[in-house]
Each structure stands twice: as structure tokens, then as C-alpha cells.
Design an enzyme around this catalytic site. Structure first.
Site, mmCIF file in Angstrom:
data_model
loop_
_atom_site.group_PDB
_atom_site.id
_atom_site.type_symbol
_atom_site.label_atom_id
_atom_site.label_comp_id
_atom_site.label_asym_id
_atom_site.label_seq_id
_atom_site.Cartn_x
_atom_site.Cartn_y
_atom_site.Cartn_z
ATOM 1 N N HIS A 1 0.838 -1.205 0.000
ATOM 2 C CA HIS A 1 0.000 0.000 0.000
ATOM 3 C C HIS A 1 0.872 1.254 0.000
ATOM 4 O O HIS A 1 2.066 1.194 0.266
ATOM 5 C CB HIS A 1 -0.912 0.027 1.238
ATOM 6 N N LYS B 1 -0.474 4.784 4.683
ATOM 7 C CA LYS B 1 -1.329 3.817 5.411
ATOM 8 C C LYS B 1 -0.772 3.595 6.819
ATOM 9 O O LYS B 1 0.426 3.398 6.985
ATOM 10 C CB LYS B 1 -1.419 2.497 4.629
HETATM 11 P P1 NAP Z 1 -7.268 9.542 5.076
HETATM 12 O O1 NAP Z 1 -7.050 10.136 3.734
HETATM 13 O O2 NAP Z 1 -6.263 9.817 6.166
HETATM 14 O O3 NAP Z 1 -8.721 10.031 5.556
HETATM 15 C C1 NAP Z 1 -9.171 9.840 6.877
HETATM 16 C C2 NAP Z 1 -10.187 10.923 7.156
HETATM 17 O O4 NAP Z 1 -10.681 10.759 8.484
HETATM 18 C C3 NAP Z 1 -9.564 12.315 7.090
HETATM 19 O O5 NAP Z 1 -10.473 13.196 6.486
HETATM 20 C C4 NAP Z 1 -9.353 12.638 8.557
HETATM 21 O O6 NAP Z 1 -9.357 14.021 8.825
HETATM 22 C C5 NAP Z 1 -10.549 11.991 9.192
HETATM 23 N N1 NAP Z 1 -10.322 11.771 10.609
HETATM 24 C C6 NAP Z 1 -9.184 11.331 11.204
HETATM 25 N N2 NAP Z 1 -9.332 11.301 12.538
HETATM 26 C C7 NAP Z 1 -10.585 11.731 12.775
HETATM 27 C C8 NAP Z 1 -11.334 11.939 13.965
HETATM 28 N N3 NAP Z 1 -10.827 11.669 15.171
HETATM 29 N N4 NAP Z 1 -12.602 12.420 13.844
HETATM 30 C C9 NAP Z 1 -13.127 12.692 12.642
HETATM 31 N N5 NAP Z 1 -12.463 12.521 11.469
HETATM 32 C C10 NAP Z 1 -11.207 12.039 11.557
HETATM 33 O O7 NAP Z 1 -7.402 7.964 5.003
HETATM 34 P P2 NAP Z 1 -8.042 7.057 3.829
HETATM 35 O O8 NAP Z 1 -6.958 6.584 2.931
HETATM 36 O O9 NAP Z 1 -9.221 7.749 3.254
HETATM 37 O O10 NAP Z 1 -8.482 5.787 4.686
HETATM 38 C C11 NAP Z 1 -9.426 5.905 5.738
HETATM 39 C C12 NAP Z 1 -9.711 4.512 6.313
HETATM 40 O O11 NAP Z 1 -10.356 3.712 5.310
HETATM 41 C C13 NAP Z 1 -8.467 3.721 6.743
HETATM 42 O O12 NAP Z 1 -8.776 2.966 7.898
HETATM 43 C C14 NAP Z 1 -8.222 2.775 5.562
HETATM 44 O O13 NAP Z 1 -7.531 1.601 5.923
HETATM 45 C C15 NAP Z 1 -9.657 2.480 5.176
HETATM 46 N N6 NAP Z 1 -9.855 2.005 3.803
HETATM 47 C C16 NAP Z 1 -10.734 0.982 3.658
HETATM 48 C C17 NAP Z 1 -11.052 0.520 2.403
HETATM 49 C C18 NAP Z 1 -12.102 -0.557 2.273
HETATM 50 O O14 NAP Z 1 -12.455 -0.935 1.145
HETATM 51 N N7 NAP Z 1 -12.652 -1.052 3.397
HETATM 52 C C19 NAP Z 1 -10.447 1.086 1.268
HETATM 53 C C20 NAP Z 1 -9.548 2.156 1.456
HETATM 54 C C21 NAP Z 1 -9.272 2.606 2.734
HETATM 55 P P3 NAP Z 1 -7.928 14.786 8.990
HETATM 56 O O15 NAP Z 1 -7.277 14.738 7.644
HETATM 57 O O16 NAP Z 1 -8.360 16.150 9.404
HETATM 58 O O17 NAP Z 1 -7.151 14.048 10.037
#
Ligand code: NAP
Length: 268
Positions: A157, A161
Site C-alpha cells: 500500500h 497507510k
Molecule cells: P485519510 O485520507 O487519512 O482520511 C481519513 C479521514 O478521516 C480524514 O479526512 C481525517 O481528517 C478523518 N479523521 C481522522 N481522525 C478523525 C477523527 N478523530 N474524527 C473525525 N475525522 C477524523 O485515510 P483514507 O486513505 O481515506 O483511509 C481511511 C480509512 O479507510 C483507513 O482505515 C483505511 O484503511 C480504510 N480504507 C478501507 C477501504 C475498504 O475498502 N474497506 C479502502 C480504502 C481505505 P484529517 O485529515 O483532518 O485528520
């Protein structure tokens, strides 16, 4: 009937993808709320403009309580602490959830299991259709190849991540372990270094790579004497997860309380 969707972490990588994916899904799904951390400088921004499209009229909010009456399903791809806080509010207001966040501890997962007695929740470590087909193929391969093969799971990844191995890699390992009648908690080996000794046959090894902008690669190798089978999935765009999660949102809105996954959504 229109399903009203809320998206948390709306400015994150998946959040932006999800806003776009709802727009591509058709008129019976609509983003009616978008959320970010209360201290985010983006609070007050328009969700449509956030993804480079025109004004949508949906303004980024910092407090779920203020918008929860406007949604039927919350799609949450954030971090475990945020997802669990949102879960409590969804239970209190009987709002369905799609959870894509990964990296929950067993205790945190138990809270999700308990919440699913009150609301329908679709949670998957990977919402892409291709990966879910791979889960089926892995189950079949493991049952046929059995104990003759050594099983190794590789995942790669992007550099941002924060959890490892990926939730998808763990799900793949669990599918194989279950098919082989093994307990993944007991047989998983997370990385190897130094004088490891010969491989114990029943173990399932995990290897993790973090580099650049890799969206998500997974390969499960079944290696025997003289041949090996490899089942590989490569995601080239987050839209594969986005489309799946939005499909799950439309599906879970009409379900009875319970914990579902993408296999249920796809009828696999
Ligand atoms: P990302 O770009 O870091 O986005 C995370 C979001 O959550 C950001 O907008 C962040 O805001 C917000 N956030 C963080 N802490 C928070 C809190 N305490 N309260 C409210 N909002 C908060 O990450 P991503 O790549 O989108 O991935 C997010 C999650 O999805 C991860 O766990 C990843 O492993 C998972 N994922 C799952 C799949 C699936 O198919 N299941 C696919 C892709 C990703 P800030 O930027 O302000 O911190």
C-alpha cells in the site's frame, strides 16, 4: 425512494472518492451530509467544490449530531476512534452504517458487533467487487489444495497507510485459515527476520510493503513441491472501493439490524 447518505472524513482520500462515487451511482442515492474533524479548516466548504465539481449545497459539518436527522446511512472511512464515536450516535438515532475503516482491536470490533443488534451495519475490510470475488476463489483454492501447500499473503500500500498488515490481507488470511480448519490467531506469522528456522507447515505468513502511491496490491501464494498457485488483486483506483461502499449503502439501508459484509451485498 431516495437514500440520504452522510460521509465522514469527507476531505480524506476515501471521503472525496465517496462523494464522487455517490454522484456516479444514480439519482436514488444522494449525499445530504459531509463531515470532517471539528477543527478542520474545511468546515463550511461545499462538498461538491471539495472534489472539483460545482456547488452541491452540502456544507462540510464538524458535528454529526447536527446533521444526523438528514441521513439514512452513514459511510465511515476514517480512524477507529472516530468510527466508534459515530457508531454511538448512529445507534442512538437508528441510522444504518457502512464501515470501511480498518485497524480495530478485538474489543473495538465487539462494540461494532453489539451495535449491529440495533442497526444494520455493513463492514468490510475491502469494498471492491474484485477483492470479494478473490475471497471466494481463495476459499475454493484452500479447500482443494489443503495441507499440501504453504500459504503466504503479500500486500503493498501507499506510504500514508497507518495499519499493517492491511485489513484485506487479514481477511484473506482468515478465509484461507477457516477453509483449512486453522485458527488464524494461532498460525499467523507477521514478518520474519534472523535465524527463523525452517518454516512450520501450518503457519500463514504475512509480508507488508509500504511505498509511494500504491492503492492496494494483494497476492496469496499457495506453494507446493513443484508448483504454486497465486491469486492476485491489484487496485489501481480508490473508486473500486468507493463504488462498492456506495452500493453497500443503498443495500444496507433496507436491511434488518445485523452485521453484514460485502459478500452479503454481492450475494456471494
Ligand atoms: P485519510 O485520507 O487519512 O482520511 C481519513 C479521514 O478521516 C480524514 O479526512 C481525517 O481528517 C478523518 N479523521 C481522522 N481522525 C478523525 C477523527 N478523530 N474524527 C473525525 N475525522 C477524523 O485515510 P483514507 O486513505 O481515506 O483511509 C481511511 C480509512 O479507510 C483507513 O482505515 C483505511 O484503511 C480504510 N480504507 C478501507 C477501504 C475498504 O475498502 N474497506 C479502502 C480504502 C481505505 P484529517 O485529515 O483532518 O485528520
Amino acid at each position: 425512494m431516495t437514500t440520504r447518505i452522510g460521509i465522514t472524513g469527507a476531505a480524506g482520500r476515501m471521503g472525496r472518492t465517496l462523494i464522487e462515487a455517490v454522484g456516479l451511482a444514480g439519482s436514488d442515492l444522494l449525499v445530504t451530509a459531509a463531515l470532517e474533524q471539528p477543527q478542520s479548516s474545511l468546515i463550511g466548504a461545499d462538498a461538491g467544490e471539495l472534489i472539483g465539481q460545482g456547488k452541491s449545497g452540502v456544507i462540510l459539518a464538524g458535528d454529526l449530531a447536527r446533521v444526523i436527522a438528514d441521513i439514512d446511512v452513514l459511510i465511515d472511512f476514517t480512524v477507529p476512534a472516530a468510527t466508534l464515536a459515530n457508531l454511538e450516535q448512529c445507534v442512538a438515532h437508528k441510522v444504518a452504517m457502512v464501515i470501511g475503516t480498518t485497524g480495530f482491536t478485538p474489543q473495538e470490533q465487539a462494540r461494532i458487533d453489539a451495535a449491529a443488534q440495533t442497526i444494520p451495519i455493513c463492514k468490510a475490510s475491502n469494498f471492491s467487487t474484485g477483492v470479494n470475488v478473490c475471497f471466494k476463489l481463495l476459499d475454493m483454492a484452500a479447500r482443494v489444495l489443503g495441507d499440501d501447500v504453504d500459504v503466504e499473503v503479500y500486500e503493498a500500500h501507499h506510504r500514508h497507510k497507518i495499519d499493517a498488515p492491511s485489513g484485506t490481507a487479514l481477511s484473506m488470511g482468515k478465509v484461507v485459515a477457516d477453509a483449512l480448519g486453522r485458527d488464524l490467531q494461532k498460525v499467523a506469522v507477521y514478518g520474519r527476520e534472523g535465524q527463523t528456522g525452517a518454516r512450520e507447515r501450518e503457519t500463514i505468513g504475512f509480508a507488508t510493503v509500504r511505498a509511494g502511491d500504491i492503492v492496494g496490491d494483494h497476492t496469496v501464494t499457495f506453494a507446493a513441491e513443484g508448483e504454486r498457485v497465486e491469486i492476485t488483486h491489484k487496485a489501481s483506483s480508490r473508486m473500486s472501493f468507493g463504488r462498492g461502499a456506495v452500493r453497500a449503502a443503498g443495500w444496507v439501508a433496507g436491511q434488518a439490524p445485523g452485521l453484514y459484509d460485502m459478500q452479503d451485498v454481492l450475494g456471494l
